[in-house]
Design an enzyme around this catalytic site. Structure first.
Site, PDB file in Angstrom:
ATOM      1  CB  SER A 132      -0.891  -0.010   1.246  1.00 10.20           C
ATOM      2  OG  SER A 132      -1.621   1.192   1.330  1.00 10.20           O
ATOM      3  CE  LYS A 157      -4.731   0.204   0.548  1.00  7.71           C
ATOM      4  NZ  LYS A 157      -5.252  -0.578   1.688  1.00  7.71           N
ATOM      5  CE  LYS A 159      -4.094   4.146   1.920  1.00  9.26           C
ATOM      6  NZ  LYS A 159      -5.280   3.664   2.639  1.00  9.26           N
ATOM      7  CG  ASP A 184      -7.874   2.533   0.620  1.00 10.73           C
ATOM      8  OD1 ASP A 184      -9.075   2.904   0.664  1.00 10.73           O
ATOM      9  OD2 ASP A 184      -7.258   2.097   1.612  1.00 10.73           O
ATOM     10  CD  GLU A 209      -8.646  -0.769   0.791  1.00  6.12           C
ATOM     11  OE1 GLU A 209      -7.732  -1.099  -0.010  1.00  6.12           O
ATOM     12  OE2 GLU A 209      -8.453  -0.664   2.011  1.00  6.12           O
ATOM     13  CG  ASP A 234     -10.361  -0.641   5.178  1.00  3.76           C
ATOM     14  OD1 ASP A 234     -10.646  -1.014   6.324  1.00  3.76           O
ATOM     15  OD2 ASP A 234      -9.286  -0.047   4.932  1.00  3.76           O
ATOM     16  CE  LYS A 258      -7.092  -1.590   7.019  1.00 11.36           C
ATOM     17  NZ  LYS A 258      -7.390  -0.143   6.930  1.00 11.36           N
ATOM     18  N   GLY A 286      -3.846  -3.581   6.788  1.00 13.77           N
ATOM     19  CA  GLY A 286      -3.013  -3.208   7.921  1.00 13.77           C
ATOM     20  C   GLY A 286      -3.273  -1.771   8.304  1.00 13.77           C
TER      21      GLY A 286
HETATM   22  O1  OSB Z   1      -7.223   2.227   4.566  1.00 11.14           O
HETATM   23  O2  OSB Z   1      -6.032   0.496   4.408  1.00 11.14           O
HETATM   24  C1  OSB Z   1      -6.196   1.643   4.848  1.00 11.14           C
HETATM   25  C2  OSB Z   1      -3.033   2.758   6.688  1.00 11.14           C
HETATM   26  C3  OSB Z   1      -3.583   3.475   7.739  1.00 11.14           C
HETATM   27  C4  OSB Z   1      -4.947   3.618   7.803  1.00 11.14           C
HETATM   28  C5  OSB Z   1      -5.775   3.050   6.822  1.00 11.14           C
HETATM   29  C6  OSB Z   1      -5.232   2.300   5.793  1.00 11.14           C
HETATM   30  C7  OSB Z   1      -3.840   2.191   5.718  1.00 11.14           C
HETATM   31  C8  OSB Z   1      -3.165   1.506   4.610  1.00 11.14           C
HETATM   32  C9  OSB Z   1      -1.793   0.954   4.866  1.00 11.14           C
HETATM   33  O3  OSB Z   1      -3.592   1.423   3.496  1.00 11.14           O
HETATM   34  C10 OSB Z   1      -1.822  -0.465   5.233  1.00 11.14           C
HETATM   35  C11 OSB Z   1      -0.485  -0.926   5.738  1.00 11.14           C
HETATM   36  O4  OSB Z   1       0.429  -1.024   4.927  1.00 11.14           O
HETATM   37  O5  OSB Z   1      -0.361  -1.191   6.966  1.00 11.14           O
HETATM   38 MG    MG Z   2      -8.339   1.002   3.250  1.00 11.98          MG
END
Ligand code: OSB
Ligand code: MG
Length: 363
Positions: A132, A157, A159, A184, A209, A234, A258, A286
């Site tokens: 991510s 992935k 953002k 995401d 996402e 999510d 998660k 995560g």
């Molecule tokens: O939406 O998945 C999410 C990190 C912090 C809060 C929300 C998200 C995320 C990530 C990173 O996308 C996931 C990771 O690499 O731990």
């Molecule tokens: Mg997410």
């Protein structure tokens, strides 16, 4: 039962600031739970952070709920399943519950002398791993994708944020036409943005996402009928019951699990089972966890119920120096769960102390 429970607040600088549509995190400010009972030391991590940006919980609300209501539910050190049932009378506060529930998984697995992924059952023995990537300048993002693809990550992935999505996705697709790509949104769109969301269909995303509100199902179901990109939820997936509803109304076809958001591993397994029974796909996400929280995610991600690569990248992607001495390593896009008892991490007590901001003794 005689035991001691401490909550250690650590602040760890991240290698890269992590930017999402809701903000930037440059440090992982985590609550680490430490249970000592009968010669066993068990650990877990609460996935909250300093501010309630991803959901409504934060470190302060989680510590409050653990102290005020959850600790009295574990006086006999119940199994995680027993605790999950007891904790249902607390409405919400899943992240606080998840921290306590996972602490009990580590404790009971250590009591049995078995690794967590074995106690959870149906482990493949490895987790498929994706990466991510937080928001950054386009050049920097393209560079990080290129390096990630070369290191073997099975999916990328990124953002996205309303208004900047087309530019970044089109540049990524120009340069990497064939990679498994997802985006995401972390809830940044509304149902009035269907026209923008339809344009995203061009970029052949494996899924998008959480495009809409953090607790929504109904508008996601409406959106799913309008776009061809599959929807992954999510934030909205907080319980087995909500997962059933999501699939029954067609709000998603993919779920990001998660364990910290779902209140622990017991209900995470139930969520995964429901999603797969409905023909959906499942992966483990995560929350930028330290090596402690990460080890629970990797154990869950090794389950046969999980069929897509998740966000459980190796510790070294997040921190220069983690609080465990045996960080995860990725080989051929896979990570193996630890083989020691419980979560199998060797705590680096010196580093833990180095990052400690405060310690609360809870009993
Ligand atoms: O939406 O998945 C999410 C990190 C912090 C809060 C929300 C998200 C995320 C990530 C990173 O996308 C996931 C990771 O690499 O731990
Ligand atoms: Mg997410």
């Amino acid at each position: 039962m005689d035991f001691s429970l401490k909550v250690i607040n650590v602040e760890m600088p991240m290698l890269y600031p992590f930017t999402t549509s809701f903000g930037t995190e440059s440090n992982r400010n985590a609550l680490i739970l430490e249970l000592k009972a009968g010669g066993i030391s068990a650990y877990s991590e609460c996935v909250t952070s300093v501010r309630p940006d991803y959901g409504y919980e934060d470190n302060d609300t989680a510590l409050h709920i653990i102290r005020k209501v959850l600790i009295e539910m574990i006086s006999d050190l119940p199994t995680p399943q027993e605790f999950t049932e007891r904790a249902r009378k607390v409405k919400g506060d899943n992240m606080a519950k998840g921290a306590v529930e996972m602490l009990l998984w580590d404790y009971h697995s250590k009591l049995k002398g078995k690794p967590l992924h074995e106690v959870l059952g149906e482990s493949k023995g490895y987790a498929d791993v994706g990466l991510s990537i937080g928001m950054d300048r386009i050049e920097a993002t393209l560079d990080r994708i290129s390096k990630a693809v070369d290191s073997g990550y099975q999916r990328i992935k990124v953002k996205i944020e309303k208004g900047k999505e087309i530019e970044i996705l089109s540049k990524i697709r120009d340069m990497f036409p064939d990679i498994v790509l997802t985006a995401d949104a972390n809830s940044c769109y509304s149902i009035n943005d269907i026209d923008i969301l339809k344009k995203i269909d061009r970029y052949d995303l494996k899924y998008i996402e959480q495009p809409l509100s953090y607790d929504d199902l109904i508008y996601h179901a409406r959106l799913a009928k309008e776009i061809s990109t599959p929807i992954c939820l999510d934030e909205s997936i907080t319980s087995p019951e909500k997962t059933k509803k999501a699939f029954e109304i067609g709000a998603c076809s993919v779920v990001n699990i998660k364990p910290g958001r779902i209140g622990g591993l017991t209900d995470s397994i139930a969520v995964a089972r429901i999603a797969r029974e409905h023909g959906g796909h499942v992966w483990v996400g995560g929350m930028l966890e330290t090596g402690i929280g990460r080890s629970f995610n990797v154990a869950m991600a090794s389950s046969k119920l999980v069929d897509y690569p998740g966000d459980t990248a190796p510790n070294s992607r997040y921190f220069k120096k983690d609080i465990v001495k045996n960080p995860f390593k990725m080989e051929m896009g896979r990570i193996k769960p630890n083989s020691g008892a419980g979560i199998g991490v060797e705590i680096d007590h010196e580093q833990l102390l180095h990052y400690t901001k405060s310690i609360s003794t809870l009993n």
